[in-house]
Design a protein around this motif. Structure first.
Motif, PDB file in Angstrom:
ATOM      1  N   ARG A  96     178.140  82.286  74.906  1.00 57.24           N
ATOM      2  CA  ARG A  96     178.226  80.828  74.897  1.00 57.24           C
ATOM      3  C   ARG A  96     177.151  80.142  75.721  1.00 57.24           C
ATOM      4  N   ALA A  97     176.029  80.808  75.931  1.00 56.26           N
ATOM      5  CA  ALA A  97     174.940  80.184  76.694  1.00 56.26           C
ATOM      6  C   ALA A  97     173.628  80.823  76.273  1.00 56.26           C
ATOM      7  N   GLU A  98     172.539  80.103  76.492  1.00 57.53           N
ATOM      8  CA  GLU A  98     171.201  80.642  76.236  1.00 57.53           C
ATOM      9  C   GLU A  98     170.814  81.483  77.447  1.00 57.53           C
ATOM     10  N   PHE A  99     171.431  82.664  77.534  1.00 54.76           N
ATOM     11  CA  PHE A  99     171.313  83.535  78.702  1.00 54.76           C
ATOM     12  C   PHE A  99     171.229  84.966  78.208  1.00 54.76           C
ATOM     13  N   LEU A 118     166.508  88.208  83.997  1.00 52.44           N
ATOM     14  CA  LEU A 118     167.270  87.173  83.299  1.00 52.44           C
ATOM     15  C   LEU A 118     166.319  86.195  82.628  1.00 52.44           C
ATOM     16  N   THR A 119     166.591  85.866  81.390  1.00 49.08           N
ATOM     17  CA  THR A 119     165.875  84.789  80.699  1.00 49.08           C
ATOM     18  C   THR A 119     166.928  83.768  80.318  1.00 49.08           C
ATOM     19  N   ILE A 120     166.709  82.538  80.728  1.00 50.73           N
ATOM     20  CA  ILE A 120     167.734  81.505  80.563  1.00 50.73           C
ATOM     21  C   ILE A 120     167.078  80.236  80.037  1.00 50.73           C
ATOM     22  N   GLU A 121     167.695  79.637  79.051  1.00 49.27           N
ATOM     23  CA  GLU A 121     167.224  78.369  78.508  1.00 49.27           C
ATOM     24  C   GLU A 121     168.242  77.282  78.826  1.00 49.27           C
ATOM     25  N   PRO A 122     167.784  76.026  78.938  1.00 52.51           N
ATOM     26  CA  PRO A 122     168.719  74.939  79.220  1.00 52.51           C
ATOM     27  C   PRO A 122     169.842  74.903  78.177  1.00 52.51           C
TER      28      PRO A 122
END
Length: 189
Positions: A96-99, A118-122
């Motif tokens: 449930r997240a851009e993670f 970790l690669t994370i998008e808003p």
């Protein structure tokens, strides 16, 4: 009758290399190591050259004389440098997240820690449940901006910033800029 190692799956090259490596590390001559282990110098010389067929007892004596566990003499050495290229490695995406988390290194039984990229998008952010009691997270931001930490007291981090917090309470990760990348070291109890 003394039992010896089987020739079928010959560990002799591994043993020879290990004996040389550990003897040199200890700063011992062939003569001194043979004396301490209670074996003939010619036997030790043969073992270091990959000849002979050492008994378990001989290897135990050599391990004791060198101050190393038996396993260090018979197990192949793992490479001293391990490389995981960008985009490689086991990657797991959040639901449930851009993670996404890529495992870079799993801890050994004696070093209970894992390292992730970790690669994370808003997005709405990722809420993480509490891990095992005593778990600690260490996070370093490489690019972008990140809001992270315990749900009750998150902090904002930028490139080069470091934060640590207990992973044994609910916590979150939220990218504040596109292309956010961080390194996470998880310590386990």
């Amino acid at each position: 009758m003394e039992r010896t190692l089987s020739q079928s799956a010959s560990p002799l090259p591994t043993i020879a290399a290990a004996l040389r490596r550990e003897r040199e590390r200890a700063g011992l001559s062939l003569t001194e190591l043979a004396r301490r282990a209670g074996i003939a110098k010619s036997t030790l010389s043969q073992l270091e050259s990959g000849a002979g067929n050492p008994s378990v007892e001989t290897l135990w004596s050599l391990g004791v004389a060198l101050g190393v566990p038996f396993s260090r003499l018979v197990e192949p050495v793992t490479p001293t440098v391990q490389v995981i290229r960008a985009g490689e490695g086991p990657r797991v995406q959040a639901e449930r997240a851009e993670f996404a988390a890529t495992l870079l290194s799993a801890g050994s039984p004696h070093a209970r820690r894992d390292i992730y990229l970790l690669t994370i998008e808003p997005s709405a952010g990722r809420e993480a449940d509490a891990h095992l009691p005593g778990s600690i997270e260490h996070l370093i931001v490489a690019a972008g901006r990140l809001r992270t930490g315990p749900v009750s007291e998150p902090v904002e981090l930028g490139p080069g910033d470091y934060a640590t917090f207990g992973g044994d309470a609910p916590h979150r990760y939220e990218a504040l800029e596109p292309g956010t990348v961080a390194v996470l070291v998880m310590e386990h109890p």
